[in-house]
Design a protein around this motif. Sequence first.
Motif, short mmCIF file in Angstrom:
data_model
loop_
_atom_site.label_atom_id
_atom_site.label_comp_id
_atom_site.label_asym_id
_atom_site.label_seq_id
_atom_site.Cartn_x
_atom_site.Cartn_y
_atom_site.Cartn_z
N VAL A 215 61.33 27.47 43.89
CA VAL A 215 59.90 27.84 44.11
C VAL A 215 59.88 29.18 43.69
N GLN A 217 57.77 33.06 44.57
CA GLN A 217 57.51 33.64 45.84
C GLN A 217 56.46 34.72 45.37
N PRO A 264 52.19 23.53 49.01
CA PRO A 264 52.62 25.10 49.16
C PRO A 264 52.87 25.24 50.82
N VAL A 265 53.80 26.39 50.72
CA VAL A 265 54.02 26.87 52.16
C VAL A 265 53.39 28.50 52.21
N ARG A 292 54.82 30.28 48.83
CA ARG A 292 55.81 29.70 48.10
C ARG A 292 55.44 28.50 47.38
N ASP A 293 55.62 28.18 46.09
CA ASP A 293 55.46 26.92 45.59
C ASP A 293 56.27 26.90 44.35
N PRO A 331 58.49 30.86 39.74
CA PRO A 331 59.47 29.70 39.83
C PRO A 331 60.27 29.54 38.80
N SER A 358 63.26 23.15 46.19
CA SER A 358 64.01 24.09 46.95
C SER A 358 63.19 25.35 47.12
N ARG A 359 62.92 25.72 48.49
CA ARG A 359 61.92 26.61 48.86
C ARG A 359 62.70 27.83 49.20
#
Length: 415
Positions: A215, A217, A264-265, A292-293, A331, A358-359
């Motif tokens: 991902v 950031q 997303p987070v 993050r995505d 990303p 993978s984050r």
Amino acid sequence: MHQSLETELLRVDGVRLNAGLDRMAAIGTNPDGSVCRRGFTEQDVEARILLSGWMKDAGLEVRIDTAGNLIGRLEGAVPGLPALVTGSHIDTVPTGGRYDGVLGVLAGLEIARTLHRRGRSLQHPFEVIAFADEESTMVGCKGMSGTASCDPSSFVTSNGKPIQDNLSMIGGDWSNLASARRSDDAIAAFVELHVEQGGVLEQRGDVIGTVDGVVGQKRFTVVIEGQANHAGTTPMNDRLDALAAAARVVLAVEQMAVEHPGDPVATVGRLQVWPNAANVVPGSVQLTVDLRDLDSSVLDQLSNTLMNALERIGESSGCAIRLDPQFDVAPTPADQTVKQAITASAGALGLKTSSLPSRASHDAQEIGRRWPMGMIFVPSRDGLSHSAGEFTEASHCEAGTQVLLDTLLRLDRTL
């Protein structure tokens, strides 16, 4: 029939692999069972010396490039082909686990040992790389991909020493860092095995994760300015409470990620309150927002949503709110051919497999900006990582290494 027989005959040695993980974990073990092997420390150097000896015993030609990367190479049977490359890192965070990074390096070593034992080589050259200082500066993978800054002050090292001195300690050379950049035709594909560092695979009951990509950031600092005042004598409707405004920001960050149609987070991970006293209305707050995505457009959407939310909260609270960007990392999607090879290899072994992003950042993120990249995940028990509780079953370490070997064999035939 010949291809399937060829794959069947090459089997990694799980006992040897896991013994190597135990031996490496002994370098830098903390009293609580975690591992402290920070980049550019005596423990890092000791581990690199051990690994270098293992690489030579496995028939690899070993060198250190100017970015400090420890590289073992086995020449291919067909002259002139680019290399198939695997690896990860052996440095850790201060209370790291036994598997993060080092599994990917020792898996590559195990593949080299398997080839050496059988007197085999690939058509392509095969390389195993321990990238330098992944947990701090990522100077190794950035130097190899050509994305490293030429300003030494941009590298914030964990030991506080200049990057020039640190690289010299492990055999690198800052003055010639640019020469670590590999040519476009040097690498055919890069495949990294890593523990998941999360709980998705365990929850799904899967053994192998085929990674969709690493991902991007976006990280910001939010500064909220109110007015510090006496907690007892200031009426509620006369307050400019920076912490109350910050609480609304925290909830807005959570809400925008939960309500987004994708996956997303978004995290507020740090808060600093001034004057931070029990009897004072908070006058100033700084907090971080981490987004993050895997899709850059989603990150842009979240950033715009965040800015709009801050504007609304500022107007309603009376506090001045400022958004300062910290960094923006694009990303890196996985290569479809490499992903398909991973999925096919896991399927042929009868292993339960699923896809996930993978984050967390990895060396593959920088290498994948230049060359075809894929990642293989194996489960982390309870989703724990960067701690003494980090654990991956020995059978899963072996399975991931076997999938890595079979993936490289497939790519060797098709690329």
